[in-house]
Design a protein around this motif. Structure first.
Motif, mmCIF file in Angstrom:
data_model
loop_
_atom_site.group_PDB
_atom_site.id
_atom_site.type_symbol
_atom_site.label_atom_id
_atom_site.label_comp_id
_atom_site.label_asym_id
_atom_site.label_seq_id
_atom_site.Cartn_x
_atom_site.Cartn_y
_atom_site.Cartn_z
ATOM 1 N N ARG A 114 0.900 -0.784 0.566
ATOM 2 C CA ARG A 114 -0.154 -0.089 0.152
ATOM 3 C C ARG A 114 0.874 1.502 -0.110
ATOM 4 O O ARG A 114 0.740 1.901 -0.493
ATOM 5 N N LEU A 115 1.953 1.659 1.132
ATOM 6 C CA LEU A 115 2.808 2.426 1.525
ATOM 7 C C LEU A 115 3.554 2.292 -0.154
ATOM 8 O O LEU A 115 3.480 4.161 -0.417
ATOM 9 N N ARG A 116 4.087 1.391 -1.008
ATOM 10 C CA ARG A 116 5.036 1.497 -1.871
ATOM 11 C C ARG A 116 4.301 2.135 -3.025
ATOM 12 O O ARG A 116 4.769 3.056 -3.862
ATOM 13 N N PHE A 117 3.037 1.937 -3.310
ATOM 14 C CA PHE A 117 1.836 3.004 -4.330
ATOM 15 C C PHE A 117 1.745 4.090 -4.232
ATOM 16 O O PHE A 117 0.936 4.312 -4.928
ATOM 17 N N GLY A 118 1.892 4.423 -2.673
ATOM 18 C CA GLY A 118 1.636 5.499 -2.600
ATOM 19 C C GLY A 118 -0.022 6.033 -1.664
ATOM 20 O O GLY A 118 -0.571 6.071 -1.741
ATOM 21 N N MET A 119 -0.894 4.469 -1.595
ATOM 22 C CA MET A 119 -2.134 4.198 -0.836
ATOM 23 C C MET A 119 -1.796 4.553 0.629
ATOM 24 O O MET A 119 -0.512 4.594 1.393
ATOM 25 N N ALA A 120 -2.945 5.191 0.715
ATOM 26 C CA ALA A 120 -3.267 5.647 2.907
ATOM 27 C C ALA A 120 -2.918 4.473 3.245
ATOM 28 O O ALA A 120 -3.521 2.718 2.718
ATOM 29 N N SER A 121 -2.112 4.347 4.162
ATOM 30 C CA SER A 121 -1.722 3.428 5.238
ATOM 31 C C SER A 121 -3.156 2.764 6.138
ATOM 32 O O SER A 121 -3.982 3.832 6.711
ATOM 33 N N ILE A 122 -3.092 1.570 6.621
ATOM 34 C CA ILE A 122 -4.738 1.042 7.388
ATOM 35 C C ILE A 122 -4.149 0.464 8.244
ATOM 36 O O ILE A 122 -2.864 -0.805 8.204
ATOM 37 N N GLU A 123 -4.642 -0.001 9.321
ATOM 38 C CA GLU A 123 -4.222 -0.975 10.256
ATOM 39 C C GLU A 123 -4.405 -1.924 9.800
ATOM 40 O O GLU A 123 -5.816 -2.565 8.863
ATOM 41 N N TYR A 124 -3.277 -3.027 10.434
ATOM 42 C CA TYR A 124 -3.441 -4.602 10.257
ATOM 43 C C TYR A 124 -4.299 -5.237 10.594
ATOM 44 O O TYR A 124 -4.911 -5.248 11.770
ATOM 45 N N ILE B 147 12.745 -12.385 -6.112
ATOM 46 C CA ILE B 147 13.009 -10.452 -7.007
ATOM 47 C C ILE B 147 14.055 -10.908 -7.433
ATOM 48 O O ILE B 147 14.794 -11.462 -7.038
ATOM 49 N N LYS B 148 14.658 -10.732 -8.706
ATOM 50 C CA LYS B 148 15.731 -10.427 -9.161
ATOM 51 C C LYS B 148 16.864 -9.658 -8.321
ATOM 52 O O LYS B 148 16.038 -8.752 -8.479
ATOM 53 N N GLY B 149 17.786 -10.377 -7.706
ATOM 54 C CA GLY B 149 18.814 -8.458 -7.293
ATOM 55 C C GLY B 149 19.469 -8.959 -7.917
ATOM 56 O O GLY B 149 19.656 -9.203 -9.079
ATOM 57 N N ALA B 150 20.629 -7.849 -8.200
ATOM 58 C CA ALA B 150 21.935 -7.844 -8.602
ATOM 59 C C ALA B 150 22.535 -8.929 -8.563
ATOM 60 O O ALA B 150 23.168 -9.613 -10.144
ATOM 61 N N GLN B 151 22.705 -9.839 -7.830
ATOM 62 C CA GLN B 151 24.009 -11.097 -7.976
ATOM 63 C C GLN B 151 23.039 -12.029 -7.451
ATOM 64 O O GLN B 151 23.387 -13.614 -8.283
ATOM 65 N N SER B 152 21.824 -12.071 -6.833
ATOM 66 C CA SER B 152 21.544 -13.409 -6.869
ATOM 67 C C SER B 152 19.919 -12.904 -5.885
ATOM 68 O O SER B 152 19.354 -11.666 -5.607
ATOM 69 N N PRO B 153 19.001 -14.194 -6.168
ATOM 70 C CA PRO B 153 17.773 -13.842 -5.915
ATOM 71 C C PRO B 153 17.559 -13.737 -4.618
ATOM 72 O O PRO B 153 18.587 -13.555 -3.778
ATOM 73 N N ILE B 154 16.566 -12.610 -4.670
ATOM 74 C CA ILE B 154 15.760 -11.608 -3.294
ATOM 75 C C ILE B 154 14.667 -11.899 -2.717
ATOM 76 O O ILE B 154 13.584 -12.126 -3.352
ATOM 77 N N LEU B 155 14.401 -12.628 -1.373
ATOM 78 C CA LEU B 155 13.431 -13.125 -0.869
ATOM 79 C C LEU B 155 12.515 -11.620 0.574
ATOM 80 O O LEU B 155 13.480 -11.407 0.612
ATOM 81 N N ILE B 156 11.859 -10.969 -0.354
ATOM 82 C CA ILE B 156 11.146 -10.241 0.277
ATOM 83 C C ILE B 156 9.626 -10.437 0.868
ATOM 84 O O ILE B 156 8.732 -10.148 0.170
ATOM 85 N N GLY B 157 9.673 -10.286 1.520
ATOM 86 C CA GLY B 157 7.875 -9.666 2.429
ATOM 87 C C GLY B 157 6.782 -8.787 1.733
ATOM 88 O O GLY B 157 7.614 -7.918 2.411
ATOM 89 N N SER B 158 5.881 -9.012 1.224
ATOM 90 C CA SER B 158 4.732 -7.430 0.894
ATOM 91 C C SER B 158 3.528 -8.208 1.618
ATOM 92 O O SER B 158 2.738 -9.192 1.237
ATOM 93 N N VAL B 159 3.786 -7.460 2.492
ATOM 94 C CA VAL B 159 2.153 -7.124 3.649
ATOM 95 C C VAL B 159 1.189 -6.658 1.611
ATOM 96 O O VAL B 159 0.988 -5.342 1.227
ATOM 97 N N VAL B 160 0.087 -7.357 1.653
ATOM 98 C CA VAL B 160 -0.964 -7.055 1.849
ATOM 99 C C VAL B 160 -2.402 -7.332 2.420
ATOM 100 O O VAL B 160 -2.468 -7.599 3.146
ATOM 101 N N ASP B 161 -3.870 -6.099 2.075
ATOM 102 C CA ASP B 161 -4.894 -6.344 2.892
ATOM 103 C C ASP B 161 -5.426 -8.001 2.441
ATOM 104 O O ASP B 161 -6.217 -8.088 4.020
ATOM 105 N N SER B 162 -5.337 -8.652 1.516
ATOM 106 C CA SER B 162 -6.005 -9.729 1.336
ATOM 107 C C SER B 162 -5.764 -11.017 0.647
ATOM 108 O O SER B 162 -5.799 -9.829 -0.318
ATOM 109 N N VAL B 163 -6.003 -11.552 0.449
ATOM 110 C CA VAL B 163 -5.535 -12.679 -1.014
ATOM 111 C C VAL B 163 -6.577 -13.307 -1.468
ATOM 112 O O VAL B 163 -7.218 -13.913 -0.531
ATOM 113 N N SER B 164 -6.673 -13.425 -2.478
ATOM 114 C CA SER B 164 -7.677 -13.550 -2.857
ATOM 115 C C SER B 164 -7.509 -15.015 -3.661
ATOM 116 O O SER B 164 -8.347 -16.123 -2.824
ATOM 117 N N GLU B 165 -7.050 -15.534 -4.525
ATOM 118 C CA GLU B 165 -6.766 -16.925 -4.987
ATOM 119 C C GLU B 165 -5.690 -16.910 -6.205
ATOM 120 O O GLU B 165 -5.833 -15.820 -6.457
#
Length: 170
Positions: free
Chosen positions: A75-85, A96-114
């Motif tokens: 939400r914050l990365r895309f310039g949206m308003a922050s909300i309480e989790y 994701i692709k890193g400069a030398q090797s892949p990187i694991l990153i956690g992405s907080v989302v409102d909810s997963v659908s399908e």
């Protein structure tokens, strides 16, 4: 492959590369999708350790089975308003692709659908105007049952400078 698919592929070879399975999720009443091959796992919210002097959208790091993984709030990365989790808020761990090797990153989302199997002919190029996020991060717009889902190129969501910050945080 039927004639229609062959015609779509000949018109735009990039379209055939976008076809496949996508994990869909919501952010601020909008539906997004990330290619399933980029998803490592989906976890519920857990304690996030704040890392000083990082951008606002970098929430910090988590300890996932002994591995320290940086976490961003999409939400914050895309310039949206922050909300309480909430109860359905979760972390999608992506590779994701890193400069030398892949990187694991956690992405907080409102909810997963399908998980959806999206055909090439149902994906259009991203619009060139009015998008709430950098269109380089948009892989395409999927037309599904009268709705539109924004397909993200998760490798483009963070720029090189931000990736360096994420690698240092992790």
């Amino acid at each position: 492959m039927n004639e229609r698919n062959q015609a779509a592929t000949k018109e735009n070879p990039a379209k055939s590369g976008r076809e496949g399975k996508y994990l869909t999720f919501s952010l601020a009443d909008e539906e997004y999708g990330i290619g399933i091959l980029k998803i490592k796992e989906i976890i519920g919210m857990m304690p996030i350790t704040t890392v000083p002097q990082t951008p606002d959208f970098v929430k910090g790091v988590i300890n996932l089975r002994g591995k320290v993984i940086p976490v961003i709030d999409l939400r914050l990365r895309f310039g949206m308003a922050s909300i309480e989790y909430a109860e359905r808020t979760c972390i999608i761990v992506v590779e994701i692709k890193g400069a030398q090797s892949p990187i694991l990153i956690g992405s907080v989302v409102d909810s997963v659908s399908e998980v959806l199997n999206i055909k090439a002919e149902d994906i259009e190029d991203p619009p060139t105007f009015g998008a709430r996020l950098n269109t380089e991060a948009i892989l395409g717009m999927a037309k599904i049952e009268g709705t539109v889902k924004i397909l993200l190129d998760i490798d483009q969501v963070l720029n090189i400078e931000e990736l360096t910050i994420m690698q240092e945080a992790g």
